[in-house]
Motif scaffolding. Structure first.
Motif, PDB file in Angstrom:
ATOM      1  N   ALA A  33      33.373  42.952  75.446  1.00 40.57           N
ATOM      2  CA  ALA A  33      32.672  43.064  76.730  1.00 40.57           C
ATOM      3  C   ALA A  33      33.498  42.499  77.882  1.00 40.57           C
ATOM      4  O   ALA A  33      33.478  43.046  78.994  1.00 40.57           O
ATOM      5  N   ASP A  37      34.427  44.799  81.124  1.00 36.30           N
ATOM      6  CA  ASP A  37      33.991  44.345  82.448  1.00 36.30           C
ATOM      7  C   ASP A  37      35.172  44.194  83.398  1.00 36.30           C
ATOM      8  O   ASP A  37      35.077  44.480  84.593  1.00 36.30           O
ATOM      9  N   LYS A 419      25.710  46.161  76.196  1.00 38.91           N
ATOM     10  CA  LYS A 419      26.295  44.870  76.565  1.00 38.91           C
ATOM     11  C   LYS A 419      25.227  43.807  76.779  1.00 38.91           C
ATOM     12  O   LYS A 419      25.327  42.688  76.262  1.00 38.91           O
ATOM     13  N   GLN A 422      23.798  42.785  73.467  1.00 46.89           N
ATOM     14  CA  GLN A 422      24.718  41.911  72.745  1.00 46.89           C
ATOM     15  C   GLN A 422      24.637  40.484  73.268  1.00 46.89           C
ATOM     16  O   GLN A 422      24.632  39.516  72.487  1.00 46.89           O
ATOM     17  N   GLU A 423      24.595  40.334  74.577  1.00 47.16           N
ATOM     18  CA  GLU A 423      24.518  38.996  75.164  1.00 47.16           C
ATOM     19  C   GLU A 423      23.229  38.299  74.752  1.00 47.16           C
ATOM     20  O   GLU A 423      23.213  37.085  74.508  1.00 47.16           O
TER      21      GLU A 423
END
Length: 853
Positions: A33, A37, A419, A422-423
């Protein structure tokens, strides 16, 4: 005007930004990620327009923008973090190192006709390719010494668009390899590394490109070079394009060229993995090398090759197997028969199930099965289907013992989970959730994730998908020259608050993409009936350019949308790719799958959806048949099979409507005082908790390693040691075995008990066998016991190895064993003789068996 010289011009970066180049050329950024980003932050519009291609971005971004970020401390800090994460990832101690630290150097080669790694490398068509890409990613995560082998297609698979009638059209954009995350492999003097592959009357040259997938290199062959003729340029032009001659050209380049390429690169491969039968010719080339360069004969070389080969079949029906006419096989590959010392019919028999049928086509799957001692299907149900489909290769063996195992597919979690999701998992489950097995306490922490946080995150994912779909549709309508009204309408499709069912896959007819439309009035009533409980569909997928019935399904959906005025509620998203897939499996609410059981070998899109918290609504086929489909979704039917496909469609369409109306819609819209669908969220959590830790490629690759790669590599070292002495020994033994096998006679079987016995009662069995010129070291004698079915056959039998007790005065070998039966009812007993040798991976390998009569 042709150039007199060419240059490969790479991006010019300020020295401080050099880490960007390293990041761009390693596909680790696709599942990291921080790196993704970073490139998005560099230029969001260019990131999108380049199809998320960091190499193209760096080559086209303005120097002014680069100079700006050189002065941006925040950007530089993020770049340094991403570069450090990549460096740490490359250096970390891995699962493989812990498992095989005491072993000699190994290398596993994974051959596949397609690899779906990321959307800026469009060299894949569907699930097989995406699975292959995920295979490489998890091999990198686990540290397996694996290399990928494939073809680099100039046009790849087609880009899809629809004409005004809703009919699928194809465009073939040219892939610009020099602006992709690819390295051209070169010799020490800087010249291109090339190989030459024999075709009738000529050699075809190929150069080698590499894409770095974390720690794993993927090498791909490219024939679009001089001095090849125009026809040979096209060998690596289109994935699954052309006629049968082009297909055999491609499979020769993949299999034979792939082996030659690995040799030219200096790899000493100890295990070869054929992902589908497309790479089956690799076995022929490996045998040739052992004969011509190591001095082995055909039987000896075949022992080494088969012992170190692994084959995965993804095909649940015979029609899906590559078949070539015998004359074409002899025309293109007949010289191998001469090298092997085989007659034409003996050579063709390598690809035939019935070797006596001299008119039968040459099957790539049969070739691969005969040239591999470990083969597998890709789900438990698919393993059963494959054993039934290929049982003719082991004619005297019960179907349940046909040596085709099952390793259920998985997906690479970090590549398919959104994303933000996942965080969320990182915060509450810890950073290792993507590879943590199901039996670990960590998965009990799912309940710690606040319902509201999980739900609000999912609502954001749904909104992200809808905004992208609108933008994507507008672009495609512009390109088609659509009316302003159509374009304005596209800007308002879908409602971010409405229950959204997703369906996205290859439009093969057995997948029944229009089953939900079978009763038009009923589905219209579901879509439009209750304004407070609306439903909408997001659909995507491609039909093969030559698959007219598949194209008709797409047109039928587009006609239905237009004729019923459902443009806002039902959207067909054109040009399905990895990026669209990732948005859909995170942004939809339910994942729909309606194949005709048992024709879905595995299916992986539903696994990706489950990892994002989506319940599945599916026929019990492929992976869904072995999932907990009660807690994590809904099953259409109970696993029935039908003789009449129309009746099946009617029954299962009605079941689908009932589930949507009575279970899916009420559960989604039943909200508490906080506006949260607590029951739905509970199902989301179960989908994550129960599916994520098992249906992932971390688990899948450990199975391939332990069941396939490790034993195959060990067998390779064992058989090739001492100048291949063990291979020569087992080849000579097998030749003697086959000469004497059919002289074996089972002379006498003495069963101690009467026909009426009790559960757990010991039954002593003694047999005398005339082994003629063979010895007790050459055979394994087994009792075979199990229940008797209505046809009088033993079903799901269990073998019991008998003990050798020496010879009697007539030189008959005596074997004894004690057995018991654990259940009552009509039970049976038989006796069989199988080959035995210390270098055999299993007694079924020589395909010889003697049963008592």
């Amino acid at each position: 005007m042709q150039p007199i010289r060419t240059f490969n011009v790479s991006p010019s970066l300020p020295q401080r930004l050099e880490p960007l180049r390293q990041l761009a050329y390693n596909l680790h950024w696709d599942w990291n990620a921080e790196s993704k980003d970073l490139f998005n932050r560099l230029d969001p519009e260019l990131w999108e327009s380049s199809r998320h291609n960091p190499v193209l971005m760096l080559g086209t971004i303005s120097q002014n923008r680069l100079m700006e970020v050189v002065e941006d401390d925040g950007f530089l800090a993020q770049m340094d973090r991403a570069a450090q994460q990549l460096a740490d990832y490359i250096k970390e101690r891995t699962w493989y190192q812990k498992q095989r630290s005491d072993k000699p150097k190994e290398c596993y080669a994974y051959f596949s006709a397609e690899f779906g790694l990321t959307d800026c490398l469009p060299i894949y068509s569907g699930g097989l390719g995406v699975l292959a890409g995920d295979h490489l990613k998890s091999a990198s995560d686990l540290g397996l010494p694996l290399v990928g082998v494939g073809l680099l297609y100039q046009q790849g698979y087609f880009a899809q668009y629809f004409n005004a009638d809703g009919w699928q059209q194809e465009r073939y954009p040219i892939n610009d390899f020099y602006n992709m995350p690819l390295h051209l492999e070169r010799n020490a003097d800087g010249s291109e590394l090339r190989i030459a592959v024999n075709y009738p009357g000529r050699e075809v040259y190929a150069r080698v490109w590499r894409v770095q997938v974390g720690k794993v290199p993927l090498y791909m062959l490219d024939t679009n070079i001089e001095p090849n003729k125009t026809y040979d340029h096209d060998i690596t032009d289109q994935l699954y394009g052309g006629d049968i001659d082009m297909r055999i050209h491609q499979e020769i380049m993949l299999g034979i060229g792939g082996v030659q390429m690995l040799k030219a690169l200096g790899y000493n491969v100890t295990a070869y993995h054929m992902n589908e039968g497309h790479a089956g010719f690799s076995a022929l080339e490996r045998i040739r090398i052992l004969i011509q360069e190591q001095g082995l004969n055909y039987a000896q070389a075949k022992q080494v090759v088969a012992a170190s080969n692994i084959f995965t079949t993804h095909t649940p029906v015979p029609a899906g197997i590559d078949l070539f006419p015998p004359d074409k096989v002899l025309y293109y590959l007949g010289y191998y028969a001469d090298i092997f010392g085989l007659s034409k019919d003996q050579f063709l028999a390598l690809g035939r199930e019935n070797t006596g049928d001299l008119s039968a086509p040459f099957s790539m799957a049969v070739l691969a099965l005969k040239m591999a001692v470990f083969s597998n299907g890709v789900a438990q149900l698919h393993g059963k289907v494959s054993r039934q489909m290929f049982k003719g290769l082991w004619r005297s063996l019960p179907v349940n013992e046909v040596p085709i195992a099952a390793i259920t597919n998985g997906v690479h979690a970090r590549s398919c989970v959104a994303k933000s999701t996942q965080e969320l998992y990182d915060r509450y489950l810890g950073p290792n959730w993507s590879a943590t097995p199901a039996d670990r306490p960590m998965w009990g922490k799912m309940e710690v994730i606040p319902d509201e946080e999980l739900w609000r995150n999912h609502e954001r994912c749904r909104l992200d998908m809808i905004l992208y779909v609108r933008e994507h549709l507008v672009k495609h309508l512009h390109d088609r020259g659509a009316s302003p009204h159509e374009i304005a309408q596209a800007q308002e499709v879908l409602d971010p608050k409405v229950l959204t069912i997703g369906f996205a896959r290859r439009f093969a007819t057995y997948k029944r993409a229009t089953l939900w439309m079978r009763n038009l009035e009923r589905i219209k009533n579901i879509l439009l009936g209750d304004k407070n409980r609306k439903l909408q569909f997001v659909i995507a997928g491609k039909a093969h350019p030559k698959d007219i019935p598949g194209k008709e399904l797409i047109r039928d959906i587009n006609h239905f949308i237009r004729e019923q005025g459902l443009e806002k509620q039902v959207v067909f998203v054109p040009n399905y790719d990895i990026h669209i897939a990732r948005l859909m499996v995170s942004g939809c609410d339910v994942w729909l799958n309606t194949p005709r059981r048992p024709r879905e070998a595995s299916g992986t899109s539903g696994m990706k959806a489950a990892m994002n918290g989506l319940p599945n609504l599916s026929v019990l086929d492929g992976w869904w048949d072995e999932a907990n489909y009660v807690l994590t979704g809904w099953a259409i039917g109970h696993g029935e099979t039908y003789e009449d496909p129309n009746y099946q469609d009617e029954i299962e369409a009605n079941a689908l409507y009932d589930i949507i109306e009575k279970e899916v819609v009420p559960l989604f819209y039943n909200r508490d005082a906080d506006g949260l669908p607590r029951g739905w969220i509970a199902k989301m959590k179960d989908a994550i908790r129960l599916n994520c830790p098992f249906f992932n490629t971390a688990r899948m690759l450990t199975e391939y390693a332990q069941k396939g790669y490790f034993p195959a590599s060990d067998r390779y070292y064992s058989l090739s040691s001492n100048h291949y002495a063990p291979a020569k020994e087992v080849a000579a033994w097998e030749e003697n075995l086959k000469e004497n096998w059919y002289n074996i006679k089972i002379k006498d079987i003495d069963v101690s008990s009467s026909p009426d016995i009790q559960v757990n009662q010991t039954v002593a069995v003694k047999t005398k066998i005339d082994l003629t010129s063979l010895t007790n070291n050459d055979v394994q004698v087994e009792l075979y016991q199990g229940a008797i079915n209505a046809d009088g056959d033993i079903v799901n039998g269990v073998p019991v190895v008998m003990d050798y007790q020496g010879e009697d005065s007539n030189q008959l070998s005596i074997y004894t064993a004690d057995i018991t039966y654990k259940t009552s009812g009509l039970q049976g007993l038989s006796l069989r003789v199988l080959p035995k040798h210390k270098h055999l991976s299993s007694p079924y390998e020589p395909r010889l068996i003697v049963w008592a009569e």
